[in-house]
Design an enzyme around this catalytic site. Sequence first.
Site, mmCIF file in Angstrom:
data_model
loop_
_atom_site.group_PDB
_atom_site.id
_atom_site.type_symbol
_atom_site.label_atom_id
_atom_site.label_comp_id
_atom_site.label_asym_id
_atom_site.label_seq_id
_atom_site.Cartn_x
_atom_site.Cartn_y
_atom_site.Cartn_z
ATOM 1 N N GLU A 85 -26.424 -28.347 -36.922
ATOM 2 C CA GLU A 85 -27.174 -27.428 -36.052
ATOM 3 C C GLU A 85 -27.503 -26.133 -36.786
ATOM 4 O O GLU A 85 -28.590 -25.564 -36.645
ATOM 5 C CB GLU A 85 -26.360 -27.119 -34.798
ATOM 6 N N SER A 102 -14.373 -28.266 -29.059
ATOM 7 C CA SER A 102 -14.750 -27.345 -27.994
ATOM 8 C C SER A 102 -13.494 -26.680 -27.459
ATOM 9 O O SER A 102 -12.440 -27.306 -27.393
ATOM 10 C CB SER A 102 -15.443 -28.120 -26.869
ATOM 11 N N LYS A 113 -14.826 -33.264 -27.203
ATOM 12 C CA LYS A 113 -16.015 -32.937 -27.994
ATOM 13 C C LYS A 113 -15.805 -32.989 -29.501
ATOM 14 O O LYS A 113 -14.770 -32.607 -30.021
ATOM 15 C CB LYS A 113 -16.496 -31.523 -27.640
ATOM 16 N N HIS A 151 -42.545 -41.503 -32.125
ATOM 17 C CA HIS A 151 -42.407 -40.843 -30.809
ATOM 18 C C HIS A 151 -40.957 -40.894 -30.313
ATOM 19 O O HIS A 151 -40.712 -40.826 -29.117
ATOM 20 C CB HIS A 151 -43.335 -41.490 -29.768
#
Length: 459
Positions: free
Chosen positions: A291, A278, A284, A157
Site C-alpha cells: 500500500e 491490526s 488481519k 476490466h
Amino acid sequence: MSNRMWGGRFSAGPSAIMEEINASIDFDRKLYAQDIAGSKAHAEMLAARGIISAEDAGKIAEGLDAIKAEIDNGRFTFSRALEDIHMNVESRLKELIGAAAGRLHTARSRNDQVATDFRLWVRDSLDHVDGQLADLMKALVKRAGEHADTVMPGFTHLQSAQPVTFGHHLMAYVEMLARDRGRVQDARRRLNECPLGAAALAGTSFPIDRHMTAASLGFDRPTANSLDSVSDRDFALEAMAAASIIAVHLSRLAEEIVIWSSAQFGFVRLSDAFSTGSSIMPQKRNPDAAELVRAKSGRIIGDMNALLIIMKGLPLAYQKDMQEDKEQAFDCFENLSLVLAAMTGMVDDLVPNVARMAAAAGSGFSTATDLADWLVRVLGLPFRDAHHVTGRLVAIAAERGIELSDIPLADMKTVHDGITEAVYDVLTVENSVRSRTSHGGTAPDNVRAEVKRWTALLG
Ligand code: ARG
C-alpha cells in the site's frame, strides 16, 4: 550585526525571517560531497592554468579534504547564517587555511557551483536507481522461472479473460522495468555535461579550462551555453519524470499484490516479514508495504510536478526559486529508492497459492476463446460465427451454473452439430496456456525462454 558574507556592500545582517526563508543549509548539506569534489576540481584547474598558485591549490585541496572528513564524521557545525552548503564549506576553509581560501571562488559563482553539485547528485541517484532496477528485475525473473507453469486468470476490466501463467505475468513487469532502465540511462547521458565555469551567467574573463574540470568530475564535456548552464533544471526534471514512470509501474504491481493477497482472491501470501497486523482485528494480515509503495508513487509524481511548476515562469538566468529544486529531487529519489527496495523484498517474499490460482483460472468460462478458436481451426467456421456459437454455449453453462467443460456433448451439438469430443481438450486451462505459443504469448515454454534470455542479459 554586520553581514558575515557580503559585509562590503551590506552594513547589517538579515532579519530572522529573511534568514529562515533564504537558508538552504538544512537540506542542501546533502550535497557536501559533490560540493567538495567540485571545488577540488576547480582549484586544481585554476592552478593548472596559472590563475592561482600551486601552493594555494594544495592548501585548498588539503583543507577541503579535512572538511569532508569533518562532515563525514558528524563533527562539522553547519550555520544558517551562512545560507547554504557552498558558503558553509568556504567559510570553514578560511578558518582552516586562511587567506588562500579566498582564492577558490575565482572564476566561479554559486550559480554554476550549485548546478554542478546538483547534477552530480542527480547522476549518483540515477546510477543507484539503475542498479536497484536491475535487482528487482532479477528477483522477478527468478520467481517467473519458478512459476512458468503456474496458471492464473488473466484479467481485462478485472474480469476473468483468458488463463495466463504467473511467470508470464511477472515477466510483463520485467519488460516495463527494462524500459525504465533505458529512460534512466538516457537521462544520465543527457545530464552528463558540466556547468562549472559558466560562472554567474555570462562565463568569465579568466583563462579557465572547462574541459579539464568536466573530465575530472566524470562529465562527458562542458555545457555549451553559460546562460543555459545556470538557469535550466531539465536534467532533474527528466530524471524525476523517469522516476515517476518507475513509481507508476511499481504502484500497479503493488496494487496487484494488495488484490492478490486479499482473502477473496487468496492468490499470494506475504510472510510475517512483509505484513502487519491490526490493533483491534486479530485475524488481519495487511499488505502495508504494498500500500505504501502505491501511495509513494503519488508523492514522487508530486515532486516532479512541483519542480515543473517552480520552473515554468522563470526568466533566464538564475532565480532564487531554483533553490527549491533540491528538496523535491531529494524526496523523489529517496522515496523511489525505498519503494524499489520494498518491492524487491516483497517479490522475493511472496508465496503463490498455486491451487487457488489454478481453480480461479478455470472459472468464469476463461477458455471460451479457446473454444471459438477450435471451431475456426477444426470446423472452418468464420471467427464471427464461432464467437456466436461459443456465446450460446456460455449462456447455457451460465444458466446451469456449470463450466463449459461440463456441458454434455449432446447439448453442445444442439448448438452446432459439427462439435466433437475433441473439443474438451481445448477447454482445460493447461492446454489453453500451452497453446499460446505466438511470439510474446503466455505458453510455459515461451516463459522459460524469456526467463533464460533475461537471466543472461542481467548477468
Ligand atoms: N543555495 C543556492 C541554491 O540552492 C545556491 C545558489 C545561490 N546563488 C545566488 N545567486 N544566490 O540555489
